[in-house]
Write an enzyme that holds these catalytic residues in place. Structure first.
Site, PDB file in Angstrom:
ATOM      1  N   ARG A  74       0.807  -1.252  -0.118  1.00 26.36           N
ATOM      2  CA  ARG A  74       0.142  -0.145  -0.045  1.00 26.36           C
ATOM      3  C   ARG A  74       0.825   1.513  -0.045  1.00 26.36           C
ATOM      4  O   ARG A  74       1.817   1.355   0.907  1.00 26.36           O
ATOM      5  CB  ARG A  74      -0.981   0.052   1.296  1.00 26.36           C
ATOM      6  CG  ARG A  74      -1.599   1.187   1.530  1.00 26.36           C
ATOM      7  CD  ARG A  74      -2.587   1.097   2.705  1.00 26.36           C
ATOM      8  NE  ARG A  74      -3.219   2.316   3.114  1.00 26.36           N
ATOM      9  CZ  ARG A  74      -2.978   3.397   4.081  1.00 26.36           C
ATOM     10  NH1 ARG A  74      -1.787   2.869   4.729  1.00 26.36           N
ATOM     11  NH2 ARG A  74      -3.452   4.287   4.057  1.00 26.36           N
ATOM     12  N   GLU A 163      -6.263   8.688   7.059  1.00 22.35           N
ATOM     13  CA  GLU A 163      -6.409   9.369   8.473  1.00 22.35           C
ATOM     14  C   GLU A 163      -6.751  10.755   8.380  1.00 22.35           C
ATOM     15  O   GLU A 163      -6.086  11.809   8.803  1.00 22.35           O
ATOM     16  CB  GLU A 163      -5.108   9.050   9.283  1.00 22.35           C
ATOM     17  CG  GLU A 163      -4.544   7.838   9.531  1.00 22.35           C
ATOM     18  CD  GLU A 163      -3.067   7.715  10.190  1.00 22.35           C
ATOM     19  OE1 GLU A 163      -2.629   8.915  10.618  1.00 22.35           O
ATOM     20  OE2 GLU A 163      -2.762   6.544  10.282  1.00 22.35           O
ATOM     21  N   TYR A 291      -2.334   1.774  16.295  1.00 25.02           N
ATOM     22  CA  TYR A 291      -1.299   1.398  17.025  1.00 25.02           C
ATOM     23  C   TYR A 291      -1.515   1.259  18.438  1.00 25.02           C
ATOM     24  O   TYR A 291      -0.673   0.591  19.082  1.00 25.02           O
ATOM     25  CB  TYR A 291      -0.191   2.541  16.688  1.00 25.02           C
ATOM     26  CG  TYR A 291       0.131   2.756  15.276  1.00 25.02           C
ATOM     27  CD1 TYR A 291       1.365   2.200  14.816  1.00 25.02           C
ATOM     28  CD2 TYR A 291      -0.704   3.565  14.338  1.00 25.02           C
ATOM     29  CE1 TYR A 291       1.628   2.216  13.374  1.00 25.02           C
ATOM     30  CE2 TYR A 291      -0.408   3.748  13.125  1.00 25.02           C
ATOM     31  CZ  TYR A 291       0.825   2.946  12.609  1.00 25.02           C
ATOM     32  OH  TYR A 291       1.157   3.010  11.288  1.00 25.02           O
ATOM     33  N   GLU A 358      -2.588  -0.208   8.750  1.00 27.83           N
ATOM     34  CA  GLU A 358      -1.576   0.241   9.278  1.00 27.83           C
ATOM     35  C   GLU A 358      -1.312  -0.340  10.784  1.00 27.83           C
ATOM     36  O   GLU A 358      -2.437  -0.198  11.261  1.00 27.83           O
ATOM     37  CB  GLU A 358      -1.306   1.826   9.435  1.00 27.83           C
ATOM     38  CG  GLU A 358      -0.959   2.506   8.196  1.00 27.83           C
ATOM     39  CD  GLU A 358      -0.552   3.945   8.410  1.00 27.83           C
ATOM     40  OE1 GLU A 358      -0.206   4.281   9.516  1.00 27.83           O
ATOM     41  OE2 GLU A 358      -0.604   4.751   7.711  1.00 27.83           O
TER      42      GLU A 358
HETATM   43  O1  IFM Z   1       3.960   7.265   9.996  1.00 31.00           O
HETATM   44  C1  IFM Z   1       2.552   7.352  10.238  1.00 31.00           C
HETATM   45  C2  IFM Z   1       1.766   7.318   8.998  1.00 31.00           C
HETATM   46  O2  IFM Z   1       2.139   8.121   8.098  1.00 31.00           O
HETATM   47  C3  IFM Z   1       0.310   7.685   9.506  1.00 31.00           C
HETATM   48  N1  IFM Z   1      -0.039   6.677  10.459  1.00 31.00           N
HETATM   49  C4  IFM Z   1       0.901   6.662  11.700  1.00 31.00           C
HETATM   50  C5  IFM Z   1       2.236   6.339  11.252  1.00 31.00           C
HETATM   51  C6  IFM Z   1       3.135   6.332  12.538  1.00 31.00           C
HETATM   52  O3  IFM Z   1       3.279   7.584  13.031  1.00 31.00           O
END
Ligand code: IFM
Length: 449
Positions: A74, A163, A291, A358
């Site tokens: 991606r 995001e 995360y 992610e």
């Molecule tokens: O690096 C970022 C990414 O660009 C967007 N989501 C969170 C990641 C970690 O902070």
């Protein structure tokens, strides 16, 4: 750990964070070029000017993806690389670069998943107000049409935005990200224009390629109160409305939650007839970037919000507090995050098809005898994937997982000080070393058969 047949294992990245070559081959300036070149904005004065030099090294990096056995990759398109002024004049050299990347991925048997907007707005559009200008939604749709026309014969999987919450909050309220504004009331306007842009861009993609699969990547976290007090528990309801439902509700139910709409008048946001139908365009999947969890407390001074997030001060390296591990971003390692978010989608939003677009962790890595023994990252990935597996066992429609990220790269305001990759990058020499976590991911993928 076994996953259902067809479950996709991939890696995710974004253009500014890895590509480099910020002002050659006809590329225009982005808001991140401008922001990173402004003294004091990025840790250690780092910039994405060179980043991982993916622009020149994409073939060897794709070979590495193939070696790891990735099914999909991606990545995002740097908007001013293909449209230097944001609209109008097309930069063929920029388009050719993305065509070469797609061809190389396909030749390696890796599915390209294109994300249109991962924060690199052309500076020329920012000069006209950027996301505070309603026209930005239509500009995104035009950019989408160009990309589908150029890559749609080979790319089937698309995402409109990455995001939107971060674009609005970090870029327009906190000032930590480009364009670096501290204008709390603009939050609502920016969110609405982003969501409108999402709906229009999704329609553009489908108009160009009716069989294309289209989604959006949202950052969605579990939210917990700091204490058991009534006020903090009420803060959770507000945070949930603003940080999650403001994005999920318009997509799935065609309306914003009341906590958002209550702010429309003071923030002078106009929702025009038809906007909500545009935003609620049916999607093929939703992407989840997760995360850690959030902890919030009541805060009467937080304008338009009524809550604020809390977390320990992040020192430079990772640390442990009260037996809990924190990454070098200062983020709590809370393994049930993916399980909890997938269950939220299942139980409250009709169990849509979804991907973890992610997930990963920054830890301090050191090279010892040419190896990087990053046990904490491997443990993080293992525990979080177990949460995905559990959610699938309980009926979640999760179809894939994209680790953030392949290469150690430019971590926005933190510059190169945080390493999220499963592949170590020496930012002086550009040497790549697959970390132990990368080898673990490779064996996990291989074991799926
Ligand atoms: O690096 C970022 C990414 O660009 C967007 N989501 C969170 C990641 C970690 O902070």
């Amino acid at each position: 750990m076994n996953f259902p047949d067809g479950f996709v294992f991939g890696a995710a990245a974004s253009s500014y964070q890895i590509e480099g070559v910020w002002n050659e081959d006809g590329k225009g300036e982005s808001i991140w070029d401008r922001f990173a070149h402004t003294p004091g904005k990025i840790k250690n004065g780092d910039t994405g000017d060179v980043a991982c030099d993916f622009y020149h090294r994409y073939a060897e990096d794709i070979a590495l993806m193939k070696e790891l056995g990735l099914h999909a990759y991606r990545f995002s398109i740097n908007w001013p690389r293909v449209l230097p002024d944001g609209l109008g004049r097309v930069n063929e050299k920029g388009l050719d670069f993305y065509k070469r990347v797609v061809d190389e991925l396909l030749a390696a048997g890796i599915k390209p998943c294109v994300n249109l907007y991962h924060w690199e707005l052309p500076q020329a559009l920012q000069d006209q107000g950027g996301w505070m200008n309603r026209d930005c939604a239509a500009w995104l749709a035009d950019f989408a049409a160009l990309m589908v026309e150029s890559l749609g014969d080979r790319v089937t999987d698309w995402m409109t935005l990455n995001e939107p919450m971060m674009v609005a909050a970090l870029g327009h309220v906190m000032g930590w990200h480009a364009p670096g504004y501290r204008k709390p009331l603009q939050f609502f306007k920016v969110v609405h224009h982003l969501m409108l842009g999402h709906g229009l861009a999704a329609r553009s993609i489908k108009a160009g390629e009716p069989d294309a699969k289209v989604g959006i990547a949202l950052d969605l976290r579990p939210i917990y109160p700091l204490t058991g007090s009534k006020k903090d528990r009420r803060a959770v309801v507000k945070a949930d409305a603003l940080m999650r439902r403001t994005f999920l509700d318009p997509i799935f139910h065609g309306e914003y939650p009341p906590q958002f709409t209550d702010q429309l008048w003071p923030a002078r946001v106009k929702i025009e007839p038809g906007d909500m139908q545009t935003i609620a365009v049916p999607l093929d999947y939703v992407g989840i970037n997760t995360y850690t969890r959030d902890r919030v407390r009541f805060n009467r001074w937080a304008i338009g919000m009524g809550f604020s997030g809390v977390g320990p001060e992040a020192p430079d390296g990772e640390f442990e507090q009260d037996g809990v591990q924190y990454t070098s971003m200062g983020w709590e390692v809370y393994p049930p995050v993916l399980y909890e978010v997938l269950m939220l989608l299942k139980n409250e939003y009709g169990n849509p098809a979804c991907y973890v677009t992610e997930n990963g962790a920054a830890f301090t890595d050191t090279v010892v005898d040419g190896r990087v023994h990053d046990e904490k990252r491997t443990a993080y990935l293992q525990a979080h994937l177990a949460g995905v597996r559990q959610a699938i066992d309980e009926g979640s429609n999760c179809r894939g997982y994209f680790v953030w990220t392949l290469l150690d790269n430019f971590e926005w305001a933190e510059g190169y000080s945080k390493r999220f990759g499963i592949v170590y990058v020496n930012h002086r020499t550009q040497e790549r070393i697959v970390k132990d976590s990368g080898r673990w991911y490779q064996s996990l993928i291989a074991a799926q058969g």
